[in-house]
Every structure is written in C-alpha cells, then in structure tokens.
Design an enzyme around this catalytic site. Sequence first.
Site, PDB file in Angstrom:
ATOM      1  N   PHE A  15       0.845  -1.186   0.000  1.00 51.48           N
ATOM      2  CA  PHE A  15       0.000   0.000   0.000  1.00 51.48           C
ATOM      3  C   PHE A  15       0.884   1.242   0.000  1.00 51.48           C
ATOM      4  O   PHE A  15       0.574   2.255  -0.615  1.00 51.48           O
ATOM      5  CB  PHE A  15      -0.927  -0.020   1.223  1.00 51.48           C
ATOM      6  N   GLU A  39      16.233   4.158   6.586  1.00 50.54           N
ATOM      7  CA  GLU A  39      15.033   3.619   5.963  1.00 50.54           C
ATOM      8  C   GLU A  39      14.013   4.746   5.904  1.00 50.54           C
ATOM      9  O   GLU A  39      13.740   5.391   6.906  1.00 50.54           O
ATOM     10  CB  GLU A  39      14.462   2.431   6.760  1.00 50.54           C
ATOM     11  N   GLU A  99     -11.287  15.906  -3.361  1.00 49.91           N
ATOM     12  CA  GLU A  99     -11.469  15.382  -2.008  1.00 49.91           C
ATOM     13  C   GLU A  99     -12.609  16.079  -1.270  1.00 49.91           C
ATOM     14  O   GLU A  99     -13.314  15.448  -0.493  1.00 49.91           O
ATOM     15  CB  GLU A  99     -10.159  15.482  -1.219  1.00 49.91           C
ATOM     16  N   GLU A 103     -15.280  13.476   0.138  1.00 45.34           N
ATOM     17  CA  GLU A 103     -15.300  13.281   1.587  1.00 45.34           C
ATOM     18  C   GLU A 103     -16.313  14.149   2.322  1.00 45.34           C
ATOM     19  O   GLU A 103     -16.609  13.877   3.489  1.00 45.34           O
ATOM     20  CB  GLU A 103     -13.898  13.516   2.172  1.00 45.34           C
ATOM     21  N   SER A 120       7.076  14.343   8.603  1.00 47.14           N
ATOM     22  CA  SER A 120       8.104  13.862   9.534  1.00 47.14           C
ATOM     23  C   SER A 120       9.360  13.573   8.716  1.00 47.14           C
ATOM     24  O   SER A 120       9.652  12.419   8.391  1.00 47.14           O
ATOM     25  CB  SER A 120       7.612  12.601  10.260  1.00 47.14           C
ATOM     26  N   PRO A 121      10.115  14.619   8.336  1.00 49.45           N
ATOM     27  CA  PRO A 121      11.177  14.468   7.348  1.00 49.45           C
ATOM     28  C   PRO A 121      12.363  13.614   7.771  1.00 49.45           C
ATOM     29  O   PRO A 121      13.205  13.284   6.936  1.00 49.45           O
ATOM     30  CB  PRO A 121      11.605  15.912   7.063  1.00 49.45           C
ATOM     31  N   GLY A 122      12.425  13.206   9.016  1.00 48.91           N
ATOM     32  CA  GLY A 122      13.470  12.277   9.426  1.00 48.91           C
ATOM     33  C   GLY A 122      13.187  10.845   9.006  1.00 48.91           C
ATOM     34  O   GLY A 122      14.078   9.999   9.026  1.00 48.91           O
ATOM     35  N   GLU A 126       6.801  12.311   2.811  1.00 47.87           N
ATOM     36  CA  GLU A 126       5.483  12.933   2.671  1.00 47.87           C
ATOM     37  C   GLU A 126       5.486  14.413   3.049  1.00 47.87           C
ATOM     38  O   GLU A 126       6.038  14.818   4.061  1.00 47.87           O
ATOM     39  CB  GLU A 126       4.452  12.220   3.546  1.00 47.87           C
ATOM     40  N   GLU A 149     -12.475   2.664  -1.695  1.00 47.82           N
ATOM     41  CA  GLU A 149     -11.297   3.019  -0.900  1.00 47.82           C
ATOM     42  C   GLU A 149     -11.502   2.686   0.580  1.00 47.82           C
ATOM     43  O   GLU A 149     -10.700   3.085   1.424  1.00 47.82           O
ATOM     44  CB  GLU A 149     -10.966   4.512  -1.075  1.00 47.82           C
TER      45      GLU A 149
END
Length: 194
Positions: A15, A39, A99, A103, A120-122, A126, A149
Amino acid sequence: MQYELLNIEPLYRGFFALNRYRLRFERYDGGWSPEISREIFERGHAVAVLPFDPKRREVVLIEQFRPGAFEAPSGPWLTEIVAGMIEPNETVESVARREMAEEAGLEPLKLIPITRYWVSPGGTTESIYLFLALIDAAPTDTFFGLPEEHEDIKLHTMSLDEALARVDSGIICSAAPIIALQWLERHLPQFVGG
C-alpha cells in the site's frame, strides 16, 4: 550546503513503500558526514483542506478510522480535515476539489493556500499542501467516503470556537487540522470582517 545520494534500495512495496537511502551530507564545520543509511517511508504527497463558512463562522471536520492512531486518547477514530493523496498528473487544487466532493459533498467557492509542510522528514518523504476552502453552507448529509477506498467518513459541522476548544482539549490531535484551525484563528478578521 551539499549532499550526495549514493543509493536507494527498495525494501518493501505494498500500500506504501519503504526504501533504504545511502547518503552523506556537508557538515556545518565544512567537512562531510560519513556515509549513513536510513530507511525512508515513501508516502507520496497529500492535500488537506479545512472547509469554512465565514458567514456562520463554522468549519466542517471529518471523523474516520485511522489504524496508525490506536494509541490516540479517544482511539483510532480521529477528527480531521478533508485530505487525499496527489495522483500523477493532478494539481494540488484539483486534488483539493476532488477530495472536498468525495469526503464532504462540498464544492469550494475559493481555495486559499495556507502552507506546505513536511510531515516527519526524518523518516518519510510525505509533505502536505494545506488549504482553507471558503464554503457557503455546511453539507446536509452526514456520511461520505468512497466504498472502493474503504472510506467511512462522518461529518461534523461546528463553530470555529468549538473546533479550537477541541484542539485545546486534545480531541483534535492530528497535525493538519491543528495547523489549519490555528492558522484560521490568526487570520479570521480577513474572512469575517473583524
């Protein structure tokens, strides 16, 4: 400042995706870091929209099940704002409009960009493009979402003051609605005349 991306190794495809990045970067002291490995969760980019009726000073929020929020104070049913992923060849504005319809059954009169932020750039690539959508009236239906969905969305229309109180009490506890509601509070006079 510079960096070198040495390799991206795919670890998982489902996903979502998970990749291992090997890289090094220039340090503030002028040297270079050693090679590091991280990662990174490849989530893609999203658009989130806060529908707001300036005449009534009401916002439209959505509630839905979120499997990553089992530890949330009220459980995994979070109060959020309309949001969706950007698909190839889509503009952020077209995603916002799509959306809103899917929604919340709404069509914005005007979309106002708030900001773009990194979630959360560490650990993930996204980012979210955040908008305020001016609307003329709250929807009359309560339940929305696309069955294909597996969406099961419940709408909540409330005053801006009530929504902000829910932020303060921790009922609203995810980033996009907190940022959007606090932004709206700061900029409210330009939409309601004082």
